[in-house]
Every structure is written in C-alpha cells, then in structure tokens.
Design a protein around this motif. Sequence first.
Motif, PDB file in Angstrom:
ATOM      1  N   THR A  23       0.616  -1.306   0.005  1.00 38.89           N
ATOM      2  CA  THR A  23       0.139   0.058   0.022  1.00 38.89           C
ATOM      3  C   THR A  23       0.949   1.096   0.023  1.00 38.89           C
ATOM      4  N   SER A  24       2.217   1.302   0.356  1.00 37.79           N
ATOM      5  CA  SER A  24       3.006   2.214   0.181  1.00 37.79           C
ATOM      6  C   SER A  24       3.205   2.953  -1.071  1.00 37.79           C
ATOM      7  N   SER A  25       2.923   1.848  -1.953  1.00 39.64           N
ATOM      8  CA  SER A  25       2.917   2.296  -3.389  1.00 39.64           C
ATOM      9  C   SER A  25       2.131   3.150  -3.712  1.00 39.64           C
ATOM     10  N   ALA A  26       0.835   3.297  -3.431  1.00 39.48           N
ATOM     11  CA  ALA A  26      -0.256   3.813  -3.472  1.00 39.48           C
ATOM     12  C   ALA A  26      -0.027   5.355  -2.821  1.00 39.48           C
ATOM     13  N   ARG A  27       0.532   5.140  -1.528  1.00 36.42           N
ATOM     14  CA  ARG A  27       0.528   6.428  -0.620  1.00 36.42           C
ATOM     15  C   ARG A  27       1.668   7.395  -1.441  1.00 36.42           C
TER      16      ARG A  27
ATOM     17  N   LEU B  57      -2.502   8.189  -4.105  1.00 33.87           N
ATOM     18  CA  LEU B  57      -3.779   7.603  -4.544  1.00 33.87           C
ATOM     19  C   LEU B  57      -4.678   7.194  -3.417  1.00 33.87           C
ATOM     20  N   ALA B  58      -5.950   7.400  -3.720  1.00 34.65           N
ATOM     21  CA  ALA B  58      -6.947   6.947  -2.646  1.00 34.65           C
ATOM     22  C   ALA B  58      -6.931   5.486  -2.276  1.00 34.65           C
ATOM     23  N   LEU B  59      -6.688   5.349  -0.915  1.00 35.02           N
ATOM     24  CA  LEU B  59      -6.807   3.799  -0.460  1.00 35.02           C
ATOM     25  C   LEU B  59      -7.981   3.222  -0.659  1.00 35.02           C
ATOM     26  N   ASN B  60      -8.511   2.981  -1.569  1.00 30.50           N
ATOM     27  CA  ASN B  60      -9.725   2.079  -2.052  1.00 30.50           C
ATOM     28  C   ASN B  60      -9.526   0.789  -2.430  1.00 30.50           C
ATOM     29  N   PRO B  61      -9.723  -0.253  -1.527  1.00 29.66           N
ATOM     30  CA  PRO B  61      -9.386  -1.410  -1.915  1.00 29.66           C
ATOM     31  C   PRO B  61     -10.195  -2.017  -3.458  1.00 29.66           C
ATOM     32  N   GLN B  62     -11.414  -1.465  -3.699  1.00 25.27           N
ATOM     33  CA  GLN B  62     -12.007  -1.883  -4.814  1.00 25.27           C
ATOM     34  C   GLN B  62     -11.318  -1.328  -6.127  1.00 25.27           C
TER      35      GLN B  62
END
Length: 385
Positions: A233-237, A241-246
């Motif tokens: 998830t650090s890649s998204a941070r 990016l919004a941490l939306n699992p979907q």
Amino acid sequence: MGCSSCSTGKDGQPRGCKNNGTCGSDGCNKLTVFDWLSNMALPNGQKPFDCVEVRFKNSRKEFFRNVDNIPLSIGDIVATQAKSGHDVGIVTLVGELVKVQMKRKKVSADDKTIPKIYRKASQRDIDIWQKSRSKEAEVQKRSREIAISLKLQMKLSDVEFQGDGSKATFYYTAEERVDFRQLIKDMAKAFGIRIEMRQIGYRQEAQRLGGIGSCGRELCCSTWLTDFRSVSTSSARYQQLALNPQKLAGQCGKLKCCLNYELDMYLEALKDFPPQDCKLQTKKGVAFCQKADIFKQTLWFSYRDDPATWHALDKDHVLEILEMNKKGEKIDSLEEYAQDNVSEEKMAFENVVGQDSLTRFDRPKKKKRHKKRRKNKRKASPNAQ
C-alpha cells in the motif's frame, strides 16, 4: 504484435488464424518473445544452441533439449518428454535467445536433467492432443462437484491434460492446507486417468485464466509480465492515490501490479520535495502541509486555526522557508509566498464530425408547448365546437 494470418480480409473483416489463440507463427500468443536474431547467421564453426522453448496450455513454458538436432522453427508442434508418456506443445523460441531466457529464469544450460524433444508431432499425436483438450471443461466441472461434495475449502481453477491424454494436472488455490487424498481417489475413479494436484497463488491463477483489466486491456500478467513483484500500500501512498481496495485490487484480489510501474519516478521526484509532515513557522501561526503535487511542483499549506483555507506554495519557496525556520527566523505569513489563483481557460469542444450534443439529454422536455399547439389547432379548425 499479430501474425500475418490475423490480418484483415478482402471484405474488411478480420480474417483470423482460426487456431483458437495459438497462432502458427507465434505472433500473438501469451508472453511471446520476439526473435530478433532470426535473420542473423551464426559465425563460422559455431553450432546452434541445442535447447528450445516450448509453450503448453496458457502461459506455461518449459525448456527442452533437441538431442537429435531436429530442424525446428517457431510454431512447430512437437512431442516432448514427460515424467510418464509424452506431452505435446508448440515451439515458441529457438536459437541463442533461448540461452538468454534460460539465464533469466535461472536454468543452467549444462543441466543434464533437462528433458528432450522426441519428434515433431504426427497427425495422430495432434488428434489425441486436441481430443484431450476438448474434455478439459467437462472434467473441470465434474471435479468441482466432487470437491464440493467432500466439503474441501479449495478452488479448482484450471485443468490441463497431458498431450497423450494419460494424465491431467489440476491447478487449485486455497487459503490453508488441504487434504485432497480422497479427492484424488474419487477423480481417478471417475476419469480413469492419473491425477496431479498443483497449488498456485492468486496472481498465478489470474495469469493462467487471463481477462480484461479496469484499463480496458488484457491483464499484464497474462500477456507480457513474467515475474511478480510484491506490491504494498505504500506504493499507492507515494503516488497519492486513494486507498480504496475496490480500485487498487486487480482480478486476483491482490494489489494491482501496475502500481509499481511509475513508483520509481515518484520516489525520484520526492527526493527533492519537502516531507509531507513538515511545518512552517510563521508570525501568523503554524502551517501544516495538506497536499503535494510533484508534477506542478506545488504544495498546499493551511494554518492550524484556519484548516479550511489552503495556500499554494512553490516547492522552492517551501524549502527556503524551512531553511529560515532552522535558523530561528519566521516569515510574516503564507500569503506573501502563495501563488496567484490563475483561472484555467476552459476548452470549448466543437462539433466537427456532425455528432449530436453531449448535453442533449439534459434539456427539459417541452411537453407544455405541444399541448398548447394542439389546443390552438382545435380552435382554428372549422369543425371545432
């Protein structure tokens, strides 16, 4: 990259190779490697490399040794050595590039345990192979019913028959360890073949089955991606990016592999950026960083007492203010360094191809006018009473 047999026909319709996803020239297969050395001759006295790459169902590829020096080219159907009997596959790569692929997959070219190629597949081999492949869907359905009746916590995702039809490999995914000994007995009794169970991960399952991603293209893992790197998830941070699992999860249920594609560029750009948790000391109060945009080189700050009002500051100005704060100096306010609010010009899209307006459904229906016109016509008609 498509083969010549997949080009457009005379009537403008796609002609197609009609090989059910297995092109004879291997131009549009899964995980295809382009042989850019095919037109180059070997130096004098050098023998061609005796190993070839053979592809089986979906993206499974293995290396085989051409002991008998059979003249092979990409697209040839060959009978290869198996643990028992023989298997049938398609040659996907020959020559010196096979040595590069073996080195990449950490397979030694001097390994004597590499299986060999028996011969080019005869028509009888191809008929048995196609007959076995046609039974895979029904066998998979029946095997799932047997697994459900035994109440096993597993998912049988794919079935692959051996080329001679004497053995079937069942690929499954499971969260925990599964005791499938009774399952093997029941399936061997139902199908009359040897059974091999092979557990794969969820990413490998998506690679084998394939599909269309949220981007509208085929999955990367089933077309060109050969190795699976860990995605966190650090890649998204880092990419804000919004941490939306979907939205961040792919068809395998794990984080999308494409989150790592631009991560290195973001990390390199963030080296020159101030940290996200930096604070600016001003005479008006302490300001906290709310947002950063590495493309515009801009950071947004707000005062502790007024968090709803954001001020856009240039990256260089922020670094300058931080240096002043380290020396014990404070600026008067953020408004001195804030960028001017420039209103962006909206592009006007013209109807250049004769299409209807995109907002035509937003207009209210004019029903009242029609009613008025009908009343006026009735009054104007001579038969009106």
